[in-house]
Design a protein around this motif. Structure first.
Motif, mmCIF file in Angstrom:
data_model
loop_
_atom_site.group_PDB
_atom_site.id
_atom_site.type_symbol
_atom_site.label_atom_id
_atom_site.label_comp_id
_atom_site.label_asym_id
_atom_site.label_seq_id
_atom_site.Cartn_x
_atom_site.Cartn_y
_atom_site.Cartn_z
ATOM 1 N N LYS A 1 44.417 34.978 26.560
ATOM 2 C CA LYS A 1 44.659 33.540 26.429
ATOM 3 C C LYS A 1 45.575 33.216 25.260
ATOM 4 N N LEU A 2 45.693 34.161 24.320
ATOM 5 C CA LEU A 2 46.592 33.919 23.191
ATOM 6 C C LEU A 2 48.015 33.665 23.660
ATOM 7 N N ALA B 1 49.103 32.086 26.011
ATOM 8 C CA ALA B 1 49.332 30.752 26.578
ATOM 9 C C ALA B 1 49.725 29.746 25.509
ATOM 10 N N HIS B 2 49.676 30.152 24.241
ATOM 11 C CA HIS B 2 49.928 29.201 23.156
ATOM 12 C C HIS B 2 51.333 29.377 22.581
ATOM 13 N N ARG B 3 52.035 28.295 22.403
ATOM 14 C CA ARG B 3 53.430 28.337 21.954
ATOM 15 C C ARG B 3 53.592 28.978 20.577
ATOM 16 N N ASN B 4 52.610 28.767 19.681
ATOM 17 C CA ASN B 4 52.750 29.337 18.349
ATOM 18 C C ASN B 4 52.725 30.862 18.369
ATOM 19 N N ILE C 1 44.227 27.789 16.248
ATOM 20 C CA ILE C 1 44.284 27.525 17.685
ATOM 21 C C ILE C 1 42.865 27.333 18.217
ATOM 22 N N GLU C 2 42.684 26.327 19.033
ATOM 23 C CA GLU C 2 41.381 26.083 19.637
ATOM 24 C C GLU C 2 41.510 26.139 21.153
ATOM 25 N N PHE C 3 40.615 26.877 21.774
ATOM 26 C CA PHE C 3 40.577 26.971 23.228
ATOM 27 C C PHE C 3 39.293 26.325 23.737
#
Length: 447
Positions: A229-230, A232-235, A426-428
């Protein structure tokens, strides 16, 4: 912070920890460097071709780059003390027993083993920084531990050359391997995964650390977010893309720079040896200073964490882009000055790059995020020397290769300006079952 903690003189155990982190990276790079220095004798003793020697030298990266993420996962799961300690012991033993190699196959196997161990260093250090240092000290500690790599590249080579002159190359591998074994013994006695578990950390230092920790630094080691899932994050993308381009440039200084200085700038071997070490030596001090300065800027409250990280990234990368100007310098001295300026800029950026995993990682995933970032960045180290060689081979000059390197730095600037978003943990969303259990627990608590 309690009144008792305020009244105490704060201990500084965390900076001893930072020193151990620095030593681990310095030993890491020393053990990588031994083969380069001993290569002529090894190649002669085992009658290896240039192609075979090239395979031996690259074998380290096969395991090192691929195992960054698994090493980060293990460090987050089992603790950085165990993983970093085992990693240093593993690679030190792989270095020490290299003297028992019998030929090409065993050398390749031992270099792969070295890469397996060294893969645990940077992800573990990033995780330690997230637990032992408040946010306003993280760039400083990142600059400190990453500067160990410059020492290994610049200072270790001449020292190893002296050992090779005095001892057999097999003995030299044993001596350098022993350094890491000594480090492991000290590490096991002095380090704890949590500052609260360390007997020499007083209440004032513990309060100072905890007051500056982000929510992702909690000491609960449970982790329910799949590592996939990491991506999926732009950062995470921004961190990986930017560091790839930085490393593409950085590896020029430890691969093609000596050839550039000799063939393009007409230097003799002795002069080249001194000049090639200057960018690494200067940047070692620049990186620590940049990390300290960025922490002072953030602590002052004038800029947010996001603005501070981006400011130093952009300033550093703007400096780094001068690698392209070196191609057009009229004199060798001016070319070296520009290369020193460019390499220093890369380390200004690196002080922020290695602070970012602790800034943005979800809870208890700092080492994992650092592993993802470093895995992708080392692909830049693999690709960079190949592309540079291809450009030089096609054009007969380093001009186009250096200009291309500078263009990648410009892309890295754009990447950090626009793709990197707000620097925060980051929060999922939790999985449906976990969310359902959480809501049920809340309902029971209200009842």
């Amino acid at each position: 912070m309690t009144l008792a903690a305020q009244a105490q003189t704060r201990t500084r155990v965390r900076w001893i920890v930072a020193g151990m982190m620095w030593a681990a990276i310095a030993i890491n790079y020393v053990d990588r460097t031994v083969l380069s220095a001993a290569a002529p004798r090894i190649q002669s003793d085992f009658h290896l071709s240039a192609v075979q020697m090239g395979v031996v030298m690259s074998a380290f990266f096969w395991s090192y780059a691929l195992l960054q993420l698994p090493a980060g996962i293990l460090a987050d799961r089992f603790g950085q003390k165990k993983v970093l300690g085992l990693a240093v012991l593993w690679w030190s033993l792989a270095t020490a027993v290299t003297g028992f190699a019998t030929g090409f196959k065993s050398l390749v196997a031992l270099r792969v083993m070295l890469g397996i161990g060294e893969a645990g260093a940077y992800p573990s250090n990033a995780g330690i920084a997230s637990r032992w240092f408040p946010r306003n000290e993280r760039a400083t500690v990142a600059g400190i531990f990453d500067s160990g790599s410059k020492l290994g590249g610049a200072v270790a080579l001449p020292l190893i050359a002296v050992m090779l002159a005095v001892f057999d190359w097999k003995v030299t591998f044993a001596i350098t391997g022993a350094l890491g074994i000594v480090w492991c013994l000290v590490w096991q006695f002095m380090f704890r995964d949590s500052p609260s578990e360390h007997p020499r950390v007083n209440a004032a230092e513990l309060a100072h650390i905890r007051d500056g920790l982000a929510p992702n630094a909690a000491e609960d080691k449970r982790n329910t977010v799949p590592w996939r899932k990491l991506f999926a994050h732009r950062n995470i993308w921004a961190m990986c893309i930017g560091f790839f381009m930085i490393n593409y440039n950085s590896y020029f200084f430890i691969t093609w720079l000596p050839t550039y200085l000799v063939k393009e700038r007409g230097m003799g071997l002795m002069e080249m040896g001194v000049m090639a070490s200057l960018p690494l030596l200067i940047s070692m001090f620049t990186e620590v200073l940049a990390g300290w300065a960025s922490d002072r800027v953030y602590s002052s409250g004038r800029l947010s964490l996001t603005a501070t990280r981006k400011l130093f990234l952009i300033v550093g990368l703007t400096m780094a882009s001068s690698i392209g100007l070196a191609a057009f310098a009229q004199s060798a001295v001016m070319a070296v000055v520009l290369l020193c300026f460019a390499k220093s800029g890369m380390t200004v950026a690196a002080s922020q790059v290695w602070a970012l995993p602790a800034d943005v990682a979800p809870k208890n995933m700092v080492s994992m995020v650092a592993g993802v970032q470093n895995s992708v960045s080392n692909m830049g180290g693999v690709v960079g020397p190949i592309v540079t060689g291809a450009i030089v081979g096609a054009t007969g000059s380093f001009v186009a290769a250096l200009v291309f390197s500078s263009a990648l730095i410009v892309l890295a600037i754009i990447n950090y300006l626009f793709l990197l978003g707000k620097v925060e943990p980051i929060e999922f969303e939790p999985p449906p079952m976990e969310l359902e259990n959480h809501e049920r627990n809340n309902a029971n608590a209200r009842a």
